[in-house]
Design a protein around this motif. Structure first.
Motif, short mmCIF file in Angstrom:
data_model
loop_
_atom_site.label_atom_id
_atom_site.label_comp_id
_atom_site.label_asym_id
_atom_site.label_seq_id
_atom_site.Cartn_x
_atom_site.Cartn_y
_atom_site.Cartn_z
N ARG A 1 -43.11 1.57 17.61
CA ARG A 1 -44.20 1.94 16.69
C ARG A 1 -44.99 0.72 16.24
O ARG A 1 -46.22 0.77 16.13
N MET A 2 -44.28 -0.34 15.99
CA MET A 2 -45.00 -1.54 15.54
C MET A 2 -45.89 -2.08 16.65
O MET A 2 -47.03 -2.49 16.40
N ASN A 3 -45.39 -2.03 17.86
CA ASN A 3 -46.23 -2.44 19.00
C ASN A 3 -47.49 -1.59 19.11
O ASN A 3 -48.59 -2.10 19.35
N ILE A 4 -47.31 -0.31 18.96
CA ILE A 4 -48.45 0.60 19.07
C ILE A 4 -49.48 0.28 18.00
O ILE A 4 -50.68 0.15 18.28
N LEU A 5 -49.02 0.12 16.78
CA LEU A 5 -49.96 -0.16 15.69
C LEU A 5 -50.65 -1.50 15.87
O LEU A 5 -51.85 -1.64 15.61
N GLU A 6 -49.89 -2.45 16.32
CA GLU A 6 -50.44 -3.79 16.52
C GLU A 6 -51.60 -3.75 17.52
O GLU A 6 -52.67 -4.32 17.30
N VAL A 7 -51.35 -3.06 18.61
CA VAL A 7 -52.35 -2.97 19.67
C VAL A 7 -53.59 -2.21 19.18
O VAL A 7 -54.72 -2.61 19.46
N ILE A 8 -53.37 -1.16 18.44
CA ILE A 8 -54.52 -0.40 17.95
C ILE A 8 -55.32 -1.23 16.95
O ILE A 8 -56.55 -1.28 17.01
N GLU A 9 -54.61 -1.91 16.06
CA GLU A 9 -55.36 -2.69 15.08
C GLU A 9 -56.12 -3.83 15.76
O GLU A 9 -57.27 -4.12 15.42
N LYS A 10 -55.47 -4.43 16.74
CA LYS A 10 -56.12 -5.55 17.42
C LYS A 10 -57.42 -5.12 18.11
O LYS A 10 -58.43 -5.80 18.06
N HIS A 11 -57.37 -3.96 18.76
CA HIS A 11 -58.53 -3.53 19.54
C HIS A 11 -59.46 -2.60 18.77
O HIS A 11 -60.55 -2.31 19.24
N GLY A 12 -58.98 -2.08 17.67
CA GLY A 12 -59.85 -1.25 16.84
C GLY A 12 -59.79 0.23 17.13
O GLY A 12 -59.45 1.02 16.28
N HIS A 13 -60.12 0.58 18.39
CA HIS A 13 -60.17 2.00 18.77
C HIS A 13 -59.64 2.13 20.18
O HIS A 13 -60.21 1.55 21.10
N MET A 14 -58.61 2.94 20.36
CA MET A 14 -58.01 3.03 21.69
C MET A 14 -57.61 4.44 22.05
O MET A 14 -57.10 5.19 21.23
N SER A 15 -57.80 4.76 23.33
CA SER A 15 -57.31 6.02 23.87
C SER A 15 -55.82 5.89 24.16
O SER A 15 -55.26 4.79 24.17
N VAL A 16 -55.18 7.00 24.42
CA VAL A 16 -53.76 7.00 24.75
C VAL A 16 -53.49 6.06 25.93
O VAL A 16 -52.57 5.25 25.89
N GLU A 17 -54.32 6.20 26.94
CA GLU A 17 -54.14 5.38 28.13
C GLU A 17 -54.35 3.90 27.83
O GLU A 17 -53.61 3.04 28.31
N ASP A 18 -55.36 3.60 27.03
CA ASP A 18 -55.60 2.21 26.60
C ASP A 18 -54.38 1.64 25.92
O ASP A 18 -53.97 0.50 26.18
N ILE A 19 -53.82 2.41 25.02
CA ILE A 19 -52.66 1.96 24.26
C ILE A 19 -51.51 1.67 25.21
O ILE A 19 -50.86 0.63 25.14
N TYR A 20 -51.29 2.62 26.12
CA TYR A 20 -50.20 2.47 27.06
C TYR A 20 -50.33 1.19 27.88
O TYR A 20 -49.39 0.39 27.98
N GLU A 21 -51.50 0.98 28.41
CA GLU A 21 -51.71 -0.19 29.26
C GLU A 21 -51.51 -1.51 28.51
O GLU A 21 -50.99 -2.48 29.07
N GLU A 22 -51.90 -1.53 27.26
CA GLU A 22 -51.74 -2.74 26.47
C GLU A 22 -50.29 -2.97 26.08
O GLU A 22 -49.76 -4.07 26.13
N VAL A 23 -49.68 -1.89 25.67
CA VAL A 23 -48.37 -1.99 25.05
C VAL A 23 -47.28 -2.33 26.07
O VAL A 23 -46.33 -3.04 25.75
N ILE A 24 -47.46 -1.87 27.30
CA ILE A 24 -46.43 -2.19 28.29
C ILE A 24 -46.49 -3.65 28.74
O ILE A 24 -45.54 -4.14 29.35
N LYS A 25 -47.56 -4.33 28.42
CA LYS A 25 -47.59 -5.76 28.71
C LYS A 25 -46.52 -6.47 27.90
O LYS A 25 -45.92 -7.45 28.37
N VAL A 26 -46.33 -6.00 26.68
CA VAL A 26 -45.38 -6.61 25.76
C VAL A 26 -44.00 -5.98 25.92
O VAL A 26 -42.98 -6.65 25.78
#
Lengths: 139, 139
Positions: free
Chosen positions: A19-44
């Motif tokens: 959950r913290m990863n998800i929130l971090e990614v959303i806050e960093k990028h501002g606005h994200m789709s489910v797919e956007d979130i997934y692609e970012e979050v799996i990097k970490v």
DNA sequence: ATAATTGCAAATTTTTTGCAGGTTC
DNA sequence: GAACCTGCAAAAAATTTGCAATTAT
């Protein structure tokens, strides 16, 4: 920088690192789709599953942490709950920028809804067009 | 009552009765999801396929006949293109009502987007709350 | 006559679900 | 330790596609 563990617990959810990863990614990028979130979050966190993202987006919306931004012709994006604002949505690059509302619009919205005896709870203003950057590029 | 054949041809599309049925149903109900349209339209024309509805919704949007109304937490609905207005969306019954915009909001939107050097093309205002009818029922 | 459109069935994509094992408080 | 979460795999739902037959102009 928001403390996501506190934010989650304050809203009745356990502070998992997914959950913290998800929130971090959303806050960093501002606005994200489910797919956007997934692609970012799996990097970490490569094992984080799409199912977990879906489940948590729903949960976090129910618990007042995230807000859906539905967009014509695209998948919805998600953002952290914050004070009322509009979205400037660029139809060229797909970018979304927040823009604070003047209280003026608010007064008008209340006036108009009262005319209809409608109990107003949430406003959502999307302004579609071309952002400054894309205007320059396109020229 | 709109003449759908004229509307379609004026926008470069052939006037098939499938399309006219779709438009009729949307105009009658105001705002409909793909599934809503399908359920209504097969009452009149049982062999009309979902694929045809999908294809035509896309086509009619491209040709300026239909407009998507994306709604938080629900499937998008579609309406006929008409002059600018807001949507009052009832979170109890799911109903969507149009409400004309005052020119006031328009002036504000232009002012705010100009500040960002954003070229504004389309506005979309969704006001979520509880409609008069549901307030009475719920009380 | 021609080009566009339909309906079907299959393919793809998106989202949801159930459950065993792991984690948070 | 109890309740909650995760990840997987499978299921369900939503959308898109290809194509032969049909229809509008």
């Amino acid at each position: 920088m928001t403390d996501y563990a506190v934010l989650l617990k304050a809203n009745g959810l356990k502070a998992t690192f997914q959950r913290m990863n998800i929130l971090e990614v959303i806050e960093k990028h501002g606005h994200m789709s489910v797919e956007d979130i997934y692609e970012e979050v799996i990097k970490v966190h490569p094992s984080l599953s799409l199912a977990t993202i879906y489940k948590n987006i729903i949960l976090m919306q129910e618990n007042g942490i995230l807000v859906e931004v539905p967009i014509a012709g695209k998948k919805s994006k998600y953002e952290l709950l914050k004070s009322d604002h509009m979205h400037l949505i660029c139809t060229e690059c797909g970018g979304v920028e927040d823009k604070m509302c003047l209280d003026k619009t608010d007064a008008i919205f209340h006036e108009l809804t009262e005319e209809e005896h409608f109990k107003l709870n949430k406003r959502q203003v999307n302004l579609y067009g071309v952002c400054e950057k894309c205007q320059e590029t396109g020229a």
